[in-house]
Design a protein around this motif. Structure first.
Motif, PDB file in Angstrom:
ATOM      1  N   ILE A 230       0.836  -1.207   0.000  1.00 22.23           N
ATOM      2  CA  ILE A 230       0.000   0.000   0.000  1.00 22.23           C
ATOM      3  C   ILE A 230       0.870   1.256   0.000  1.00 22.23           C
ATOM      4  O   ILE A 230       0.587   2.225  -0.707  1.00 22.23           O
ATOM      5  N   VAL A 231       1.953   1.223   0.784  1.00 23.56           N
ATOM      6  CA  VAL A 231       2.875   2.374   0.832  1.00 23.56           C
ATOM      7  C   VAL A 231       3.468   2.640  -0.543  1.00 23.56           C
ATOM      8  O   VAL A 231       3.520   3.794  -0.999  1.00 23.56           O
ATOM      9  N   PHE A 232       3.909   1.582  -1.241  1.00 23.30           N
ATOM     10  CA  PHE A 232       4.516   1.773  -2.561  1.00 23.30           C
ATOM     11  C   PHE A 232       3.489   2.214  -3.606  1.00 23.30           C
ATOM     12  O   PHE A 232       3.835   2.953  -4.532  1.00 23.30           O
ATOM     13  N   VAL A 233       2.251   1.780  -3.463  1.00 19.78           N
ATOM     14  CA  VAL A 233       1.202   2.242  -4.375  1.00 19.78           C
ATOM     15  C   VAL A 233       1.021   3.754  -4.229  1.00 19.78           C
ATOM     16  O   VAL A 233       0.981   4.493  -5.221  1.00 19.78           O
ATOM     17  N   PHE A 234       0.927   4.217  -2.986  1.00 19.41           N
ATOM     18  CA  PHE A 234       0.782   5.654  -2.744  1.00 19.41           C
ATOM     19  C   PHE A 234       2.050   6.413  -3.149  1.00 19.41           C
ATOM     20  O   PHE A 234       1.982   7.537  -3.653  1.00 19.41           O
ATOM     21  N   PHE A 235       3.203   5.776  -2.930  1.00 23.29           N
ATOM     22  CA  PHE A 235       4.471   6.395  -3.328  1.00 23.29           C
ATOM     23  C   PHE A 235       4.516   6.592  -4.840  1.00 23.29           C
ATOM     24  O   PHE A 235       4.993   7.614  -5.336  1.00 23.29           O
ATOM     25  N   GLY A 236       4.018   5.599  -5.577  1.00 24.78           N
ATOM     26  CA  GLY A 236       3.966   5.708  -7.028  1.00 24.78           C
ATOM     27  C   GLY A 236       3.081   6.857  -7.483  1.00 24.78           C
ATOM     28  O   GLY A 236       3.407   7.578  -8.435  1.00 24.78           O
ATOM     29  N   ILE A 237       1.970   7.060  -6.788  1.00 23.25           N
ATOM     30  CA  ILE A 237       1.057   8.161  -7.118  1.00 23.25           C
ATOM     31  C   ILE A 237       1.709   9.506  -6.832  1.00 23.25           C
ATOM     32  O   ILE A 237       1.653  10.434  -7.652  1.00 23.25           O
ATOM     33  N   ILE A 238       2.351   9.622  -5.662  1.00 22.89           N
ATOM     34  CA  ILE A 238       3.040  10.859  -5.289  1.00 22.89           C
ATOM     35  C   ILE A 238       4.190  11.143  -6.246  1.00 22.89           C
ATOM     36  O   ILE A 238       4.451  12.296  -6.601  1.00 22.89           O
ATOM     37  N   PHE A 239       4.883  10.077  -6.653  1.00 19.57           N
ATOM     38  CA  PHE A 239       6.006  10.226  -7.577  1.00 19.57           C
ATOM     39  C   PHE A 239       5.569  10.922  -8.862  1.00 19.57           C
ATOM     40  O   PHE A 239       6.239  11.829  -9.346  1.00 19.57           O
ATOM     41  N   ARG A 240       4.459  10.489  -9.403  1.00 22.47           N
ATOM     42  CA  ARG A 240       3.968  11.070 -10.661  1.00 22.47           C
ATOM     43  C   ARG A 240       3.660  12.557 -10.496  1.00 22.47           C
ATOM     44  O   ARG A 240       3.947  13.366 -11.381  1.00 22.47           O
ATOM     45  N   LYS A 241       3.083  12.910  -9.355  1.00 20.38           N
ATOM     46  CA  LYS A 241       2.760  14.309  -9.106  1.00 20.38           C
ATOM     47  C   LYS A 241       4.021  15.148  -8.912  1.00 20.38           C
ATOM     48  O   LYS A 241       4.059  16.323  -9.274  1.00 20.38           O
ATOM     49  N   ALA A 242       5.068  14.549  -8.339  1.00 20.20           N
ATOM     50  CA  ALA A 242       6.309  15.277  -8.072  1.00 20.20           C
ATOM     51  C   ALA A 242       7.074  15.594  -9.352  1.00 20.20           C
ATOM     52  O   ALA A 242       7.773  16.604  -9.435  1.00 20.20           O
ATOM     53  N   PHE A 243       6.934  14.732 -10.365  1.00 16.86           N
ATOM     54  CA  PHE A 243       7.666  14.930 -11.623  1.00 16.86           C
ATOM     55  C   PHE A 243       6.696  15.162 -12.777  1.00 16.86           C
ATOM     56  O   PHE A 243       6.735  14.481 -13.800  1.00 16.86           O
ATOM     57  N   TYR A 244       5.843  16.138 -12.580  1.00 16.81           N
ATOM     58  CA  TYR A 244       4.835  16.468 -13.585  1.00 16.81           C
ATOM     59  C   TYR A 244       5.448  17.066 -14.857  1.00 16.81           C
ATOM     60  O   TYR A 244       4.801  17.138 -15.896  1.00 16.81           O
ATOM     61  N   GLU A 245       6.734  17.494 -14.806  1.00 13.87           N
ATOM     62  CA  GLU A 245       7.360  18.122 -15.975  1.00 13.87           C
ATOM     63  C   GLU A 245       7.545  17.138 -17.127  1.00 13.87           C
ATOM     64  O   GLU A 245       7.580  17.535 -18.288  1.00 13.87           O
TER      65      GLU A 245
END
Length: 207
Positions: free
Chosen positions: A56-71
């Protein structure tokens, strides 16, 4: 979430080692991590819950990752999917389906466990090939080379883990060792990515 990911990566090794001590005759070097989650294991339920939590942590981490590198939307989306697949496969899938054998034969649960784990492992191996397109040379000159090293070590350790060597082959037949080295290599990569995300977000907040 980046900080939580770092904590989880470090804590996982400690949890596996501690729980392994409660399983008589279990070898951290010879036996696979999946053995801890089998029904016959005295820590089966605890480790299954732990794996689901990590997933579950890695699933949420994957979602946050995408938002962090929106460029870099395309590359960050692909990297995000790979991280989520790793969390769902090696984490949630491994926790839900136990690696059980009956009379030496794999159960249906074992098959699902292996399939989920394989999906997670493939995603983890491929991730370092995608990440340099997200964290580019302009942003981090050494990250591309670091990713190639992580990919090579990951490919090598997973190959040794997957190949069935004869028991008399010595240390090269220690599947538990190669599996843990693969995890260590991957977690170092996740920790590095988490630090980059944290620095990136901190810089953004300061601006």
């Amino acid at each position: 979430m980046a900080i939580i990911c770092i904590v989880i990566c470090i804590a996982d090794f400690a949890v596996l080692f501690v729980l392994g001590t409660y399983y008589p005759a279990y070898s951290q070097l010879k036996n696979t991590i999946s053995s801890l989650g089998a029904t016959i294991s005295p820590v089966s339920n605890v480790i299954s819950i732990w794996w689901i939590g990590i997933g579950i942590v890695f699933v949420f981490f994957g979602i946050i990752f995408r938002k962090a590198f929106y460029e870099n939307p395309k590359s960050s989306r692909l990297a995000s999917i790979l991280i989520i697949l790793y969390g769902m496969g090696e984490g949630i899938g491994s926790g839900l389906f136990k690696a059980d054998r009956i009379a030496g034969k794999m159960t249906q649960s074992f098959v699902f466990h292996d399939i989920a784990g394989a999906i997670g492992l493939i995603a983890a191996v491929v991730l370092p090939l995608v990440m340099p397109k997200v964290i580019t040379k302009e942003n981090n000159p050494r990250f591309g080379q670091f990713s190639r090293i992580i990919f090579f070590i990951g490919l090598l350790t997973i190959a040794f883990f997957t190949i069935r060597f004869p028991a008399e082959s010595g240390w090269i037949s220690y599947r538990g060792l190669w599996q843990r080295l693969f995890m260590l290599n991957l977690y170092i990569y996740f920790i590095t990515i988490s630090i980059i995300i944290y620095q990136k977000c901190s810089t953004f907040k300061m601006k």
